[in-house]
Design a protein around this motif. Structure first.
Motif, PDB file in Angstrom:
ATOM      1  N   THR A 312       5.259  85.947  55.815  1.00  0.00           N
ATOM      2  CA  THR A 312       5.349  86.041  54.358  1.00  0.00           C
ATOM      3  C   THR A 312       6.752  86.433  53.925  1.00  0.00           C
ATOM      4  O   THR A 312       7.311  85.869  52.977  1.00  0.00           O
ATOM      5  N   ILE A 313       7.333  87.415  54.621  1.00  0.00           N
ATOM      6  CA  ILE A 313       8.675  87.867  54.274  1.00  0.00           C
ATOM      7  C   ILE A 313       9.691  86.747  54.503  1.00  0.00           C
ATOM      8  O   ILE A 313      10.586  86.526  53.691  1.00  0.00           O
ATOM      9  N   LEU A 314       9.539  86.029  55.633  1.00  0.00           N
ATOM     10  CA  LEU A 314      10.456  84.924  55.919  1.00  0.00           C
ATOM     11  C   LEU A 314      10.329  83.814  54.886  1.00  0.00           C
ATOM     12  O   LEU A 314      11.343  83.246  54.440  1.00  0.00           O
ATOM     13  N   LEU A 315       9.097  83.503  54.500  1.00  0.00           N
ATOM     14  CA  LEU A 315       8.882  82.475  53.481  1.00  0.00           C
ATOM     15  C   LEU A 315       9.476  82.914  52.154  1.00  0.00           C
ATOM     16  O   LEU A 315      10.157  82.123  51.475  1.00  0.00           O
ATOM     17  N   LEU A 316       9.237  84.162  51.811  1.00  0.00           N
ATOM     18  CA  LEU A 316       9.772  84.680  50.557  1.00  0.00           C
ATOM     19  C   LEU A 316      11.291  84.683  50.564  1.00  0.00           C
ATOM     20  O   LEU A 316      11.938  84.290  49.588  1.00  0.00           O
ATOM     21  N   PHE A 317      11.868  85.090  51.685  1.00  0.00           N
ATOM     22  CA  PHE A 317      13.323  85.138  51.763  1.00  0.00           C
ATOM     23  C   PHE A 317      13.918  83.742  51.656  1.00  0.00           C
ATOM     24  O   PHE A 317      14.926  83.536  50.969  1.00  0.00           O
ATOM     25  N   THR A 318      13.310  82.773  52.332  1.00  0.00           N
ATOM     26  CA  THR A 318      13.789  81.392  52.241  1.00  0.00           C
ATOM     27  C   THR A 318      13.744  80.894  50.805  1.00  0.00           C
ATOM     28  O   THR A 318      14.664  80.212  50.332  1.00  0.00           O
ATOM     29  N   THR A 319      12.672  81.250  50.104  1.00  0.00           N
ATOM     30  CA  THR A 319      12.554  80.877  48.695  1.00  0.00           C
ATOM     31  C   THR A 319      13.668  81.503  47.866  1.00  0.00           C
ATOM     32  O   THR A 319      14.251  80.863  46.987  1.00  0.00           O
ATOM     33  N   HIS A 320      13.973  82.765  48.162  1.00  0.00           N
ATOM     34  CA  HIS A 320      15.057  83.450  47.452  1.00  0.00           C
ATOM     35  C   HIS A 320      16.406  82.772  47.708  1.00  0.00           C
ATOM     36  O   HIS A 320      17.231  82.652  46.785  1.00  0.00           O
ATOM     37  N   VAL A 321      16.648  82.346  48.936  1.00  0.00           N
ATOM     38  CA  VAL A 321      17.913  81.682  49.259  1.00  0.00           C
ATOM     39  C   VAL A 321      18.048  80.391  48.457  1.00  0.00           C
ATOM     40  O   VAL A 321      19.099  80.129  47.845  1.00  0.00           O
ATOM     41  N   VAL A 322      16.981  79.594  48.446  1.00  0.00           N
ATOM     42  CA  VAL A 322      16.993  78.342  47.671  1.00  0.00           C
ATOM     43  C   VAL A 322      17.202  78.641  46.192  1.00  0.00           C
ATOM     44  O   VAL A 322      17.978  77.957  45.501  1.00  0.00           O
TER      45      VAL A 322
END
Length: 402
Positions: A312-322
């Motif tokens: 979840t954290i990795l998915l959220l972080f990837t979303t933040h980067v985009v």
């Protein structure tokens, strides 16, 4: 059996300097890193962090660096920034400054909305959205460490500190690696060049002094250091007064404000006094303090802690980067003028959105050392980062905790 090795300050700083040197040497061999504006400190610092993490994984040995010098390095850096700011710069900031304030506020709001949406989608405790939003990304390690105990006490999240540090670490790495390439891409795409041939405020040209011009002697350095120390001491005094009336703000903000006061008052009151504003000596001290600060931060990252980072954290972080990249390309760069200064601001905004204020200035320093000076970018981002960002972010965090 785990073994912890505590390295004293002198050893920690020595390793940080060696990491800086290593990063510079690698960038000379791998020209793509230099071309795309990846800071030398990031390259070298990450290599040391990876080595320390491998040592921990293979042998159980943990290297703890003495980071006590970071506070004074941060004080030095922001004091240098303050000495370069004129009130006329602030008042003449006009619409670009107003736009940058709005853009920063907008990013903080978007980061928290995205965090809340993804946390809700995974049916996780709503309190996690505070940890996974602007607190650790725009705020960085400092804000994450400062607020995590309150989140733990208020919401009962036992690993609040670990989650906050993990997100901040991912942000620091990504923000450091993306800022330069984004600026380089914008400059190449729109054929942008600087209109300021003079040495930059921060980020000295790589050929500084090799042509016999703009040399720095020890008198320049001593005079500049003396003025920096006077500003810092006044900052300590201001900080004490604020605490006496129950107002708390980072010490570096007080130092920056007092440096601005000195930089604007002394030339009017004592015209004969030589001030260091926009001189090579002040830029050199700015560079040194900023790069050592970030080097200590990078080499001390315990990357093995990221191995437990959930999907979840990795998915959220990837979303933040985009989100941050699109936000810069669609909003920040066009609203800031689509010129060279806007491209440098884009590099810095990447640091603000994903790393920290120090990352922002490192990105801009690396960019201007290659492509040329951008006083406007440094002045605008200095005002927003030092006098607005932490206050606005803390206000949003306090609101979310309600």
């Amino acid at each position: 059996m785990a073994t912890i090795i505590h390295l004293p300050l002198i050893v920690s700083i020595t390793i940080a300097i060696l990491a800086l040197s290593l990063g510079g040497r690698i960038s000379r061999y791998l020209n793509v890193l230099h071309t795309w504006g990846v800071p030398n400190v990031v390259t070298g610092g990450l290599i040391v962090a990876v080595i320390c993490s491998a040592l921990h994984t293979l042998t159980g040995i943990t290297i703890n660096f003495d980071l006590s010098a970071r506070d004074i390095l941060l004080l030095y850096f922001f004091t240098c920034i303050g000495l370069n700011i004129r009130l006329t710069d602030v008042t003449s900031g006009g619409r670009p400054l107003y736009h940058l304030l709005l853009l920063t506020t907008g990013l903080i709001i978007l980061q928290n909305l995205v965090a809340y949406a993804i946390v809700s989608a995974f049916s996780l405790p709503p309190a996690l959205s505070v940890l996974l939003g602007s607190m650790a990304l725009t705020g960085g390690h400092g804000t994450a460490i400062a607020w995590s105990p309150f989140i733990d006490a208020y919401f009962g999240i036992d690993n609040a500190l670990e989650v906050g540090i993990a997100v901040a670490t991912l942000g620091l790495i990504t923000g450091s690696l993306l800022g330069g390439p984004i600026a380089h891409r914008l400059m190449t795409r729109f054929r942008l060049k600087t209109n300021h041939p003079k040495p930059p405020i921060v980020g000295l040209p790589e050929d500084m002094g090799t042509d016999g011009k703009n040399d720095i002697n020890h008198f320049d350095l001593l005079r500049t250091i003396a003025i920096i120390h006077i500003a810092i001491l006044l900052g300590y005094g201001m900080d004490g007064v604020l605490k006496a009336v129950n107002i708390t703000m980072p010490l570096f903000v007080s130092a920056l404000i007092m440096a601005m006061a000195i930089a604007n008052a002394i030339p009017r009151l004592f015209p004969a006094v030589i001030m260091p504003a926009k001189t090579p000596a002040l830029a050199l001290i700015s560079d040194l303090s900023l790069e050592l600060f970030l080097a200590l931060s990078l080499i001390s990252m315990q990357l093995w802690q990221l191995s437990g980072t959930g999907i979840t954290i990795l998915l959220l972080f990837t979303t933040h980067v985009v989100l941050v990249v699109l936000y810069i390309l669609v909003c920040v760069f066009p609203l800031m003028g689509k010129d060279y200064d806007a491209a440098v601001i884009a590099a810095g905004f990447t640091g603000i959105g994903l790393g920290s204020t120090a990352t922002a200035f490192t990105n801009m320093s690396a960019t201007t050392s290659i492509h040329g000076s951008s006083p406007k970018a440094f002045i605008l981002l200095s005002i927003v980062a030092a006098l607005f960002l932490d206050i606005a972010n803390s206000a949003f965090i306090a609101f979310l905790m309600r």
